[in-house]
Scaffold this motif. Structure first.
Motif, mmCIF file in Angstrom:
data_model
loop_
_atom_site.group_PDB
_atom_site.id
_atom_site.type_symbol
_atom_site.label_atom_id
_atom_site.label_comp_id
_atom_site.label_asym_id
_atom_site.label_seq_id
_atom_site.Cartn_x
_atom_site.Cartn_y
_atom_site.Cartn_z
ATOM 1 N N LEU A 43 2.512 -0.057 -9.797
ATOM 2 C CA LEU A 43 1.978 0.046 -8.441
ATOM 3 C C LEU A 43 0.689 -0.777 -8.356
ATOM 4 C CD1 LEU A 43 2.085 1.516 -5.643
ATOM 5 C CD2 LEU A 43 0.644 3.288 -6.678
ATOM 6 N N VAL A 44 0.585 -1.602 -7.314
ATOM 7 C CA VAL A 44 -0.642 -2.378 -7.092
ATOM 8 C C VAL A 44 -1.184 -1.995 -5.709
ATOM 9 C CG1 VAL A 44 -1.705 -4.670 -7.078
ATOM 10 C CG2 VAL A 44 0.311 -4.254 -8.506
ATOM 11 N N PRO A 45 -2.063 -0.974 -5.674
ATOM 12 C CA PRO A 45 -2.591 -0.543 -4.377
ATOM 13 C C PRO A 45 -3.520 -1.602 -3.794
ATOM 14 C CG PRO A 45 -3.220 0.992 -6.158
ATOM 15 C CD PRO A 45 -2.638 -0.227 -6.796
ATOM 16 N N LEU A 46 -3.533 -1.735 -2.468
ATOM 17 C CA LEU A 46 -4.467 -2.643 -1.786
ATOM 18 C C LEU A 46 -4.376 -4.041 -2.417
ATOM 19 C CD1 LEU A 46 -5.358 0.325 -1.158
ATOM 20 C CD2 LEU A 46 -7.682 -0.494 -1.011
ATOM 21 N N CYS A 47 -3.155 -4.560 -2.444
ATOM 22 C CA CYS A 47 -2.829 -5.706 -3.308
ATOM 23 C C CYS A 47 -3.228 -7.055 -2.756
ATOM 24 C CB CYS A 47 -1.339 -5.703 -3.618
ATOM 25 S SG CYS A 47 -0.300 -5.901 -2.149
ATOM 26 N N GLY A 65 3.554 -3.514 -4.421
ATOM 27 C CA GLY A 65 2.213 -3.673 -3.862
ATOM 28 C C GLY A 65 2.143 -2.966 -2.516
ATOM 29 N N VAL A 66 0.930 -2.583 -2.136
ATOM 30 C CA VAL A 66 0.734 -1.936 -0.831
ATOM 31 C C VAL A 66 -0.447 -2.617 -0.147
ATOM 32 C CG1 VAL A 66 0.496 0.255 0.384
ATOM 33 C CG2 VAL A 66 1.401 0.222 -1.940
ATOM 34 N N GLU A 67 -0.252 -3.007 1.102
ATOM 35 C CA GLU A 67 -1.257 -3.851 1.760
ATOM 36 C C GLU A 67 -1.182 -3.670 3.278
ATOM 37 O OE1 GLU A 67 -3.820 -5.983 1.011
ATOM 38 O OE2 GLU A 67 -3.860 -6.245 3.175
ATOM 39 N N HIS A 90 10.179 4.225 7.077
ATOM 40 C CA HIS A 90 9.094 5.215 7.253
ATOM 41 C C HIS A 90 7.833 4.587 7.851
ATOM 42 C CE1 HIS A 90 11.447 7.957 4.827
ATOM 43 N NE2 HIS A 90 11.403 7.154 3.790
ATOM 44 N N GLY A 91 7.982 3.656 8.782
ATOM 45 C CA GLY A 91 6.821 3.053 9.432
ATOM 46 C C GLY A 91 6.166 1.928 8.633
ATOM 47 N N PHE A 92 6.653 1.659 7.434
ATOM 48 C CA PHE A 92 6.146 0.527 6.640
ATOM 49 C C PHE A 92 7.109 -0.648 6.799
ATOM 50 C CE2 PHE A 92 4.073 4.032 4.600
ATOM 51 C CZ PHE A 92 2.912 3.519 4.034
ATOM 52 N N THR A 93 6.565 -1.868 6.858
ATOM 53 C CA THR A 93 7.425 -3.053 6.735
ATOM 54 C C THR A 93 7.444 -3.403 5.258
ATOM 55 O OG1 THR A 93 6.719 -3.804 8.889
ATOM 56 C CG2 THR A 93 7.779 -5.440 7.476
ATOM 57 N N ILE A 94 8.633 -3.450 4.681
ATOM 58 C CA ILE A 94 8.745 -3.799 3.257
ATOM 59 C C ILE A 94 9.166 -5.256 3.155
ATOM 60 C CG2 ILE A 94 9.857 -3.287 1.054
ATOM 61 C CD1 ILE A 94 10.485 -0.522 2.102
ATOM 62 N N GLN A 103 8.218 -5.767 -4.338
ATOM 63 C CA GLN A 103 8.212 -5.277 -2.955
ATOM 64 C C GLN A 103 6.766 -5.134 -2.528
ATOM 65 O OE1 GLN A 103 9.889 -1.326 -2.955
ATOM 66 N NE2 GLN A 103 11.971 -2.073 -2.700
ATOM 67 N N LEU A 104 6.425 -5.646 -1.350
ATOM 68 C CA LEU A 104 5.103 -5.372 -0.795
ATOM 69 C C LEU A 104 5.295 -4.488 0.430
ATOM 70 C CD1 LEU A 104 3.225 -8.800 -1.131
ATOM 71 C CD2 LEU A 104 3.608 -7.007 -2.835
ATOM 72 N N TRP A 105 4.710 -3.303 0.367
ATOM 73 C CA TRP A 105 4.812 -2.347 1.470
ATOM 74 C C TRP A 105 3.618 -2.585 2.394
ATOM 75 C CZ3 TRP A 105 7.919 2.488 1.665
ATOM 76 C CH2 TRP A 105 8.975 2.455 0.761
ATOM 77 N N CYS A 106 3.911 -3.015 3.610
ATOM 78 C CA CYS A 106 2.843 -3.311 4.552
ATOM 79 C C CYS A 106 2.564 -2.067 5.391
ATOM 80 C CB CYS A 106 3.246 -4.494 5.432
ATOM 81 S SG CYS A 106 1.930 -4.965 6.549
ATOM 82 N N GLY A 107 1.382 -1.484 5.186
ATOM 83 C CA GLY A 107 0.997 -0.262 5.903
ATOM 84 C C GLY A 107 -0.144 0.396 5.154
ATOM 85 N N ASP A 108 -0.414 1.642 5.519
ATOM 86 C CA ASP A 108 -1.564 2.363 4.962
ATOM 87 C C ASP A 108 -1.193 3.035 3.641
ATOM 88 O OD1 ASP A 108 -3.779 3.891 4.422
ATOM 89 O OD2 ASP A 108 -3.875 4.827 6.402
ATOM 90 N N PHE A 109 -1.867 2.647 2.575
ATOM 91 C CA PHE A 109 -1.623 3.218 1.247
ATOM 92 C C PHE A 109 -1.637 4.748 1.283
ATOM 93 C CE2 PHE A 109 -3.602 4.791 -2.750
ATOM 94 C CZ PHE A 109 -2.550 4.504 -3.606
#
Ligand SMILES: C[S@@+](CC[C@H](N)C(=O)[O-])C[C@H]1O[C@@H](n2cnc3c(N)ncnc32)[C@H](O)[C@@H]1O
Length: 217
Positions: A43-47, A65-67, A90-94, A103-109
């Motif tokens: 997991l790479v938070p705030l990537c 990643g989450v960004e 779930h409201g994230f754009t992957i 995978q980069l999950w675009c939304g709030d960590f």
């Protein structure tokens, strides 16, 4: 400067001085000893669009990643010439590579839940906790606690300096702050702390760069 709109503007205006084109040397030096299983998910938070994710991928890891910024997510794939698709869950754009290894999950960590991601055995934090104001550090530790599997390990790279001398981000996060904030769920160990006082852009009286191992029992 730490809400979603501010970060998104920062990306669209190119105020991304935190981005490093080169792979972080502390990652290269410390990661193989900390995370010998190159098949595990990281997991790479705030990537952001961190190049360090390419190094993790090349090592064999699956990377999540989450960004906040969709622009940062797209730039990561475009600049590294990786083909990708996108979908909404779930409201994230992957944003996802065709081979599914990143995978980069675009939304709030803070809105991620463990069932969305599946098992995660490692975490890499470079310029993530330091991007958050102190009132969010406990929530960040709780979030890592719920998202990571038992036995997970992590590498955290922070900055420690006299907070009164610079507004942040990056905020000053000492090893002691990390130890206190993560106690209970994680064991924190200080691997090194280089003195960068002579080479800091912000004109700080002193600056150290703690390199911290996190283990989740
Ligand atoms: C200082 S940058 C570091 C980026 C990356 N870790 C690196 O080393 O280049 C922090 C990033 O976190 C993102 N961010 C901040 N708060 C977030 C949140 N709650 N959820 C997702 N992304 C967030 C910002 O958009 C920004 O790209």
């Amino acid at each position: 400067m730490h809400n979603r709109a501010d970060w998104i503007s920062r990306w669209s205006e190119g105020r991304t001085g935190f981005h490093q084109a080169d792979i972080n040397p502390k990652l290269v030096a410390e990661w193989p000893g900390l995370v010998p299983d190159a098949a595990c998910t990281v997991l790479v938070p705030l990537c952001g669009k961190s190049s360090d994710m390419c190094w993790l991928l090349e090592r064999g890891h699956r990377v999540i990643g989450v960004e906040f910024s969709a622009m940062a997510c797209r730039s990561f794939f475009d600049e590294n010439e990786l083909e990708y698709g996108q979908r909404t869950v779930h409201g994230f754009t992957i944003f996802e590579a065709k081979n599914s290894k990143v995978q980069l999950w675009c939304g709030d960590f803070f809105k991620l839940r463990p069932a969305m991601l599946g098992p995660i055995e490692a975490v890499y934090d470079r310029a993530a906790i330091v991007a958050l104001p102190q009132n969010l550090w406990s929530a960040y530790a709780v979030q890592l606690d719920i998202l990571l599997s038992g036995g997970a390990v992590g590498l955290m790279l922070t900055f420690h300096y006299p907070q009164a001398e610079h507004l942040g981000p990056p905020f000053s996060v000492s090893f002691e702050h990390v130890e206190t904030t993560f106690s209970g769920a994680f064991v924190a160990s200080l691997l090194s702390s280089a003195d960068r006082s002579d080479e800091n852009y912000w004109g700080l009286t002193w600056l150290f760069e703690p390199v911290i191992k996190l283990s989740r029992p």
